[in-house]
Scaffold this active site. Structure first.
Site, PDB file in Angstrom:
ATOM      1  N   PRO A   1     -17.259  -0.299   3.645  1.00  0.00           N
ATOM      2  CA  PRO A   1     -16.839  -1.703   3.599  1.00  0.00           C
ATOM      3  C   PRO A   1     -16.976  -2.317   2.204  1.00  0.00           C
ATOM      4  O   PRO A   1     -16.450  -3.401   1.950  1.00  0.00           O
ATOM      5  CB  PRO A   1     -17.789  -2.399   4.590  1.00  0.00           C
ATOM      6  CG  PRO A   1     -18.392  -1.316   5.413  1.00  0.00           C
ATOM      7  CD  PRO A   1     -18.403  -0.094   4.550  1.00  0.00           C
TER       8      PRO A   1
ATOM      9  N   GLU B   1     -26.253   3.392   8.338  1.00  0.00           N
ATOM     10  CA  GLU B   1     -26.332   2.200   7.482  1.00  0.00           C
ATOM     11  C   GLU B   1     -25.689   2.406   6.119  1.00  0.00           C
ATOM     12  O   GLU B   1     -25.681   1.509   5.297  1.00  0.00           O
ATOM     13  CB  GLU B   1     -27.793   1.797   7.275  1.00  0.00           C
ATOM     14  CG  GLU B   1     -28.615   1.730   8.543  1.00  0.00           C
ATOM     15  CD  GLU B   1     -28.145   0.632   9.498  1.00  0.00           C
ATOM     16  OE1 GLU B   1     -27.779  -0.444   9.012  1.00  0.00           O
ATOM     17  OE2 GLU B   1     -28.153   0.878  10.713  1.00  0.00           O
TER      18      GLU B   1
ATOM     19  N   ARG C   1       3.434   8.871   6.142  1.00  0.00           N
ATOM     20  CA  ARG C   1       4.764   8.384   6.503  1.00  0.00           C
ATOM     21  C   ARG C   1       5.624   8.054   5.278  1.00  0.00           C
ATOM     22  O   ARG C   1       6.838   7.905   5.393  1.00  0.00           O
ATOM     23  CB  ARG C   1       4.678   7.197   7.466  1.00  0.00           C
ATOM     24  CG  ARG C   1       3.971   5.989   6.917  1.00  0.00           C
ATOM     25  CD  ARG C   1       3.677   4.986   8.007  1.00  0.00           C
ATOM     26  NE  ARG C   1       4.882   4.422   8.598  1.00  0.00           N
ATOM     27  CZ  ARG C   1       5.699   3.568   7.978  1.00  0.00           C
ATOM     28  NH1 ARG C   1       5.419   3.174   6.750  1.00  0.00           N
ATOM     29  NH2 ARG C   1       6.773   3.106   8.575  1.00  0.00           N
TER      30      ARG C   1
ATOM     31  N   ASP D   1      10.205  -1.492   6.026  1.00  0.00           N
ATOM     32  CA  ASP D   1       8.826  -1.863   6.358  1.00  0.00           C
ATOM     33  C   ASP D   1       8.457  -3.231   5.806  1.00  0.00           C
ATOM     34  O   ASP D   1       8.920  -3.606   4.729  1.00  0.00           O
ATOM     35  CB  ASP D   1       7.814  -0.891   5.712  1.00  0.00           C
ATOM     36  CG  ASP D   1       7.766   0.443   6.402  1.00  0.00           C
ATOM     37  OD1 ASP D   1       8.401   0.608   7.451  1.00  0.00           O
ATOM     38  OD2 ASP D   1       7.071   1.326   5.867  1.00  0.00           O
TER      39      ASP D   1
HETATM   40  C1  4GM Z   1     -20.755   3.171   4.560  1.00  0.00           C
HETATM   41  C2  4GM Z   1     -21.669   2.158   4.722  1.00  0.00           C
HETATM   42  C3  4GM Z   1     -15.362   1.819   6.285  1.00  0.00           C
HETATM   43  C4  4GM Z   1     -19.919   3.530   5.609  1.00  0.00           C
HETATM   44  C5  4GM Z   1     -21.746   1.517   5.929  1.00  0.00           C
HETATM   45  C6  4GM Z   1     -16.467   2.423   6.857  1.00  0.00           C
HETATM   46  C7  4GM Z   1     -15.757  -0.095   7.622  1.00  0.00           C
HETATM   47  C8  4GM Z   1     -14.995   0.552   6.667  1.00  0.00           C
HETATM   48  C9  4GM Z   1     -19.996   2.901   6.817  1.00  0.00           C
HETATM   49  C10 4GM Z   1     -20.905   1.876   6.988  1.00  0.00           C
HETATM   50  C11 4GM Z   1     -17.187   1.724   7.804  1.00  0.00           C
HETATM   51  C12 4GM Z   1     -13.818  -0.156   6.056  1.00  0.00           C
HETATM   52  C13 4GM Z   1     -19.083   3.296   7.928  1.00  0.00           C
HETATM   53  N1  4GM Z   1     -16.814   0.482   8.171  1.00  0.00           N
HETATM   54  N2  4GM Z   1     -13.754  -1.464   6.155  1.00  0.00           N
HETATM   55  N3  4GM Z   1     -18.316   2.205   8.408  1.00  0.00           N
HETATM   56  O1  4GM Z   1     -12.963   0.508   5.495  1.00  0.00           O
HETATM   57  O2  4GM Z   1     -20.939   1.245   8.172  1.00  0.00           O
END
Ligand code: 4GM
Length: 228
Positions: free
Chosen positions: A87, A114, A151, A166
């Site tokens: 994230p 985490e 795609r 698209d």
């Molecule tokens: C790393 C740290 C990607 C990975 C905390 C992975 C959302 C996305 C994770 C985590 C993820 C995204 C794994 N959550 N927004 N979770 O691309 O929770």
């Protein structure tokens, strides 16, 4: 194009690669997909891939060693484009997808828990997020990225599925579209689309796409020169 996925849950991918466009892309050798379970590279006798954080605190972190060992086991990993899905990454867009179509080999690293030991970041090329929300793991993010890239590869889509129409292709959203019947429960198709006047139809579609983009996503227009 080669796509390698590092994941603790390889089974999660079985659905997406067995259906539709991704299945066909594999059959047509447009992409070659490998999934590596980095648990296989744990040196721990219980096959642990995570551990407590130095400094304390709740939650576990994915350890650097199994991930880097898994990366090193991939043929050509040095030159492959290595993407960490978190994230905290830069946001993935249609333009990112377009850029990835130029790569010979991408590696997508899916984490859970985490997060990762910070040192994983020394071994990757880019940290990417598919949007501002948290998922249980990176797998769904990896699927979204793979789908959007594949795609765009030559011959991945059939004639009927071309991507030139698209949303985002030309910086605007799609215009309203209609198929049969001409009238449904009193809702009709705009006259111009039935007129057979291709110039008028094209003009209407451009206007509608622009209006829709102005209304829903004005941020897209500020990035292009399509304002008037
Ligand atoms: C790393 C740290 C990607 C990975 C905390 C992975 C959302 C996305 C994770 C985590 C993820 C995204 C794994 N959550 N927004 N979770 O691309 O929770």
């Amino acid at each position: 194009m080669r796509v390698t996925i590092l994941s603790l849950f390889p089974e999660m991918f079985s659905g997406v690669f067995k259906e539709s466009i991704l299945k066909r892309a594999i059959q047509k050798d447009i992409i070659k997909v490998d999934i590596v379970n980095f648990r296989d590279f744990s040196t721990d006798k219980h096959k642990h891939v995570d551990d407590y954080a130095f400094g304390g605190g709740p939650g576990m972190l994915l350890s650097v060693e199994p991930i880097v060992k898994a990366l090193q086991s991939i043929e050509g990993f040095e030159t492959a484009w290595k993407i960490l899905l978190t994230p905290q990454g830069t946001t993935f867009h249609q333009n990112t997808a377009k850029e990835y179509t130029k790569k010979d080999h991408i590696i997508l690293i899916c984490g859970h828990y985490e997060g990762f030991d910070e040192r994983v970041r020394y071994f990757i090329d880019e940290e990417v997020s598919i949007g501002d929300y948290v998922l249980t793991g990176g797998e769904i993010a990896a699927m979204a990225i793979i789908d959007s890239v594949v795609r765009l590869l030559p011959d991945a889509l059939g004639k009927k599925e071309s991507f030139e129409n698209d949303s985002f292709y030309d910086g605007t959203l799609e215009c309203p579209q209609y198929t049969r019947p001409q009238e449904f429960m009193g809702y009709t198709v705009p006259e111009v689309l039935l007129s057979g006047n291709h110039q008028e139809i094209e003009k209407w579609r451009k206007e509608q796409a622009l209006n829709r983009t102005k209304e829903r996503r004005p941020d897209l227009l500020s990035k292009t020169d399509k304002k008037d």
